[in-house]
Write an enzyme that holds these catalytic residues in place. Structure first.
Site, PDB file in Angstrom:
ATOM      1  N   ARG A 236      -0.765   6.016  -8.157  1.00 58.11           N
ATOM      2  CA  ARG A 236       0.424   6.311  -7.447  1.00 58.11           C
ATOM      3  C   ARG A 236       0.556   7.263  -6.626  1.00 58.11           C
ATOM      4  NH1 ARG A 236       0.673   1.509  -6.763  1.00 58.11           N
ATOM      5  NH2 ARG A 236       1.888  -0.131  -7.787  1.00 58.11           N
ATOM      6  N   GLU A 265       6.798   5.359   0.715  1.00 59.23           N
ATOM      7  CA  GLU A 265       5.472   4.206   1.231  1.00 59.23           C
ATOM      8  C   GLU A 265       5.653   4.831   2.831  1.00 59.23           C
ATOM      9  OE1 GLU A 265       3.121   1.232   0.446  1.00 59.23           O
ATOM     10  OE2 GLU A 265       4.192   2.294  -1.597  1.00 59.23           O
ATOM     11  N   HIS A 285      -1.825   3.289   1.635  1.00 59.69           N
ATOM     12  CA  HIS A 285      -1.987   2.843   0.424  1.00 59.69           C
ATOM     13  C   HIS A 285      -2.672   1.125   0.813  1.00 59.69           C
ATOM     14  CE1 HIS A 285       1.312   1.343  -3.213  1.00 59.69           C
ATOM     15  NE2 HIS A 285      -0.138   1.266  -2.688  1.00 59.69           N
TER      16      HIS A 285
END
Length: 319
Positions: A236, A265, A285
């Site tokens: 994360r 994001e 990601h």
């Protein structure tokens, strides 16, 4: 009950229909939205009347829950659930479950891939050989014999450990939650975080985002790493102080970083400091995002729904 899948799961609609068959056979209704949306009002509208909603890694706003007083289950087809914004002071009696485990192999392999890219300059090599100013060959390093420090030794951490072990690396670990009994089979030594940072050639993060882990890898922690060390984060983004990481890279306090997760994001704003840091490999990601992982998570998510409908909820996160 009314079950709604609010976003695509990156598998074929034929597989969705196949997995939904047992739901319908039990007399329940299943509704599938095959277009992704990030609009809060639209998500609230899609959620109307649902007893069970199924989502993936798309942010799910409190607004959507506040307008549905019959919601019983939020079924997250993802490992983390920090993108589910539960209303403050909520009195709704719903469960949250996840699909933990679906991307263990995928994330572990990307961790290895980022390490190899940093060590063997794969991305740089591709750019250089296409350029008119190709400067000639450049020297890399091998994983064999290096000390890999794993911060977090849950399922993904241990999968990553097994892959690094296959390359011939020495394994050390830090985990405030527990010591994994499998560590002994890999000759993995547990130690305090500061000690790990000082000894590791490769530091790999495998922690959930919690209040206790946010900003764990701070400027002070980065300063404890070797100047020759690299940091890999496929966990994360906010676990790391990413501004401090950019500074450490630019001042050559550490040798490199492979980063798949950020403070937000993707897309990433142009002024995000990691975009302009030295010797960092960035991916958007995608650690979880393989064909195999997508099919596995769809199966887990629908199993979670069916288990709940049968009165035996599984993979519960909170109530």
């Amino acid at each position: 009950m009314l079950v709604k899948l609010l976003e695509p799961l990156h598998v074929s609609e034929a597989l969705i229909e196949k997995l939904a068959e047992p739901i319908r056979e039990k007399g329940h209704e299943f509704v599938y939205y095959n277009q992704k949306t990030t609009d809060s009002a639209e998500l609230a509208k899609r959620s109307e009347g649902a007893d069970i909603i199924m989502i993936a890694n798309n942010p799910y706003p409190a607004e959507a829950m506040e307008q549905n007083d019959q919601l019983q289950l939020i079924n997250v087809a993802f490992t983390g659930v920090d993108h589910v914004e539960v209303p403050q002071g909520s009195q709704q009696n719903f469960m949250i479950c996840n699909a933990a485990g679906y991307a263990n192999q995928a994330v572990a392999e990307l961790t290895i891939g980022l390490t190899l890219d940093l060590y063997r300059h794969i991305t740089r090599g591709d750019k250089e050989i296409r350029a008119d100013h190709f400067p000639g060959s450049f020297q890399g390093s091998e994983i064999k014999g290096k000390t890999v420090g794993l911060i977090g030794t849950g399922k993904i951490g241990m999968m990553t450990a097994r892959l690094f072990n296959a390359f011939g690396a020495k394994l050390i670990a830090s985990d405030s939650a527990r010591k994994n009994p499998e560590a002994a089979t890999l000759d993995m030594e547990y130690m305090e975080l500061d000690q790990l940072l000082k000894q590791s050639d490769i530091v790999s993060l495998h922690l959930p985002l919690l209040p206790s882990t946010k900003g764990l890898i701070s400027k002070e922690k980065l300063e404890q790493m070797k100047e020759t060390a690299v940091l890999i984060n496929c966990a994360r983004g906010p676990i790391v102080d990413n501004d401090a990481l950019a500074e450490a890279l630019n001042t050559e306090k550490i040798a490199g970083a492979g980063i798949d997760v950020f403070d937000m994001e993707p897309p990433i704003s142009k002024d995000y400091k990691l975009l302009h840091a030295k010797n960092v490999i960035l991916t958007p990601h995608v650690g979880f995002f393989t064909d195999e992982a997508m099919e596995l998570r769809a199966n887990i998510a629908f199993d979670n729904t069916i288990a709940f409908l049968e009165g035996r909820p599984q993979n519960r996160i909170q109530r």
